[in-house]
Write an enzyme that holds these catalytic residues in place. Structure first.
Site, PDB file in Angstrom:
ATOM      1  N   PRO A  49       4.019  -2.873  -2.469  1.00  0.00           N
ATOM      2  CA  PRO A  49       2.836  -2.101  -2.869  1.00  0.00           C
ATOM      3  C   PRO A  49       3.057  -0.591  -2.703  1.00  0.00           C
ATOM      4  CG  PRO A  49       2.281  -3.824  -1.264  1.00  0.00           C
ATOM      5  CD  PRO A  49       3.769  -3.730  -1.315  1.00  0.00           C
TER       6      PRO A  49
ATOM      7  N   GLU B 235       5.759  -8.892   6.225  1.00  0.00           N
ATOM      8  CA  GLU B 235       5.375  -7.476   6.084  1.00  0.00           C
ATOM      9  C   GLU B 235       6.435  -6.683   5.324  1.00  0.00           C
ATOM     10  OE1 GLU B 235       2.151  -8.663   7.487  1.00  0.00           O
ATOM     11  OE2 GLU B 235       2.347  -6.511   7.025  1.00  0.00           O
TER      12      GLU B 235
ATOM     13  N   ARG C 216      11.727  -9.303 -22.469  1.00  0.00           N
ATOM     14  CA  ARG C 216      11.218  -9.292 -23.847  1.00  0.00           C
ATOM     15  C   ARG C 216      11.724  -8.081 -24.623  1.00  0.00           C
ATOM     16  NH1 ARG C 216       6.955  -5.937 -24.780  1.00  0.00           N
ATOM     17  NH2 ARG C 216       6.067  -7.158 -26.472  1.00  0.00           N
TER      18      ARG C 216
ATOM     19  N   ASP D   5       4.226  -1.808 -28.887  1.00  0.00           N
ATOM     20  CA  ASP D   5       3.549  -2.151 -27.635  1.00  0.00           C
ATOM     21  C   ASP D   5       2.633  -1.019 -27.180  1.00  0.00           C
ATOM     22  OD1 ASP D   5       4.721  -4.599 -27.298  1.00  0.00           O
ATOM     23  OD2 ASP D   5       6.285  -3.894 -25.946  1.00  0.00           O
TER      24      ASP D   5
HETATM   25  N1  LIG Z   1       2.462  -4.262  -6.402  1.00  0.00           N
HETATM   26  C1  LIG Z   1       2.541  -5.133  -5.321  1.00  0.00           C
HETATM   27  C2  LIG Z   1       3.704  -5.581  -4.661  1.00  0.00           C
HETATM   28  C3  LIG Z   1       3.261  -6.404  -3.661  1.00  0.00           C
HETATM   29  C4  LIG Z   1       4.068  -7.073  -2.631  1.00  0.00           C
HETATM   30  C5  LIG Z   1       5.469  -7.044  -2.672  1.00  0.00           C
HETATM   31  C6  LIG Z   1       6.223  -7.632  -1.667  1.00  0.00           C
HETATM   32  C7  LIG Z   1       5.565  -8.258  -0.599  1.00  0.00           C
HETATM   33  C8  LIG Z   1       6.011  -8.912   0.572  1.00  0.00           C
HETATM   34  C9  LIG Z   1       4.882  -9.306   1.247  1.00  0.00           C
HETATM   35  N2  LIG Z   1       3.785  -8.899   0.550  1.00  0.00           N
HETATM   36  C10 LIG Z   1       4.174  -8.271  -0.568  1.00  0.00           C
HETATM   37  C11 LIG Z   1       3.411  -7.679  -1.579  1.00  0.00           C
HETATM   38  N3  LIG Z   1       1.925  -6.475  -3.719  1.00  0.00           N
HETATM   39  N4  LIG Z   1       1.494  -5.696  -4.738  1.00  0.00           N
END
Ligand SMILES: Nc1cc(-c2ccc3cc[nH]c3c2)n[nH]1
Length: 247
Positions: free
Chosen positions: A89, A116, A158, A173
């Protein structure tokens, strides 16, 4: 293109066996290799996580198994290392432009985490040898990176030559650089011309391609203004013609 994915849930990637991406694999356009991270954890419980230094909730993925797994992938592939993509995230936004950049790469290595996340020393270790991108597919939190990898593989796959037929090329697109960049696609219609009292917009039945193109651009501008006004603000004024300003 070669794609390697290291995960504790390789079964998450079954969808890559079907539809567009599945056919691209059958045709040799895409070569996907899945790897079980736990094969590189050698204690009796095949442990891949531990408590975070500095305290805090949850668990962190240990560097040891990741290092052994990535080294094994690197040893099994071409001399030129892959681009390593770490879903998180906290990463840079995954966009159509980034998808196009990845589609030009010969080899991608995805490292979806759980818990985590991965001990940061893993990205530091490989960042010295290859491009390591921490990438977010959106501002929401998943339980792991596998779904994000599926999203990215589909968006990139794609775009590979031969995957989409000419009839549905990626050129038009939404978000693709060029005429449609920063514009959402407008509404689409097919037969029958009338359905439950709803008629197809007359212009689309006119056969007048210039007017149809104009109508579609107006619809794209309206939808973008309604759903994503910030994209409209980012539009280069030069790309708008006098008709656009009336839309
Ligand atoms: N854009 C986004 C990526 C993630 C993500 C990516 C990896 C892990 C590992 C544990 N929780 C995660 C969440 N959530 N939202």
């Amino acid at each position: 293109m070669r794609v390697d994915v290291i995960s504790i849930f390789p079964e998450y990637f079954a969808p890559l066996d079907v539809s567009l991406i599945g056919k691209a694999r059958e045709r040799g356009i895409l070569d996907v290799h899945l790897h079980q991270l736990r094969d590189h954890a050698h204690d009796v419980h095949r442990t891949v996580d531990d408590t975070p230094y500095g305290g805090g909730p949850g668990m962190v993925m240990k560097p040891g198994p990741w290092g052994e797994a990535v080294d094994a992938v690197l040893a099994s592939g071409p001399a030129d290392p892959p681009r390593m993509i770490v879903p998180t995230p906290s990463g840079v936004p995954f966009t159509q432009r980034l998808a196009m950049e990845y589609a030009a790469e010969p080899w991608l290595l995805f490292t979806p985490a759980r818990y985590e996340g991965i001990d940061s020393r893993v990205m530091a270790e490989y960042g010295a040898r290859m491009r390591v991108d921490e990438v977010s597919i959106g501002d929401y939190v998943l339980a792991g990176g596998e779904v994000a990898v599926l999203v990215m593989i589909e968006a990139v796959g794609r775009l590979l030559p031969g995957v989409l037929g000419n009839v549905n090329s990626a050129v038009d697109d939404s978000f693709a650089p060029g005429a449609m960049e920063n514009l959402l696609e407008g509404p689409v219609y097919t037969k029958p011309p009338e359905w439950r009292g709803h008629e197809v917009p007359e212009i689309l039945l006119s056969g007048h391609h210039g007017k149809i193109a104009r109508w579609r651009r107006d619809q794209a501008l309206r939808r973008t203004a309604r759903n994503r006004p910030e994209l409209l603000a980012a539009l280069d004024p030069e790309s708008l013609d006098k008709h656009d300003r009336r839309a």
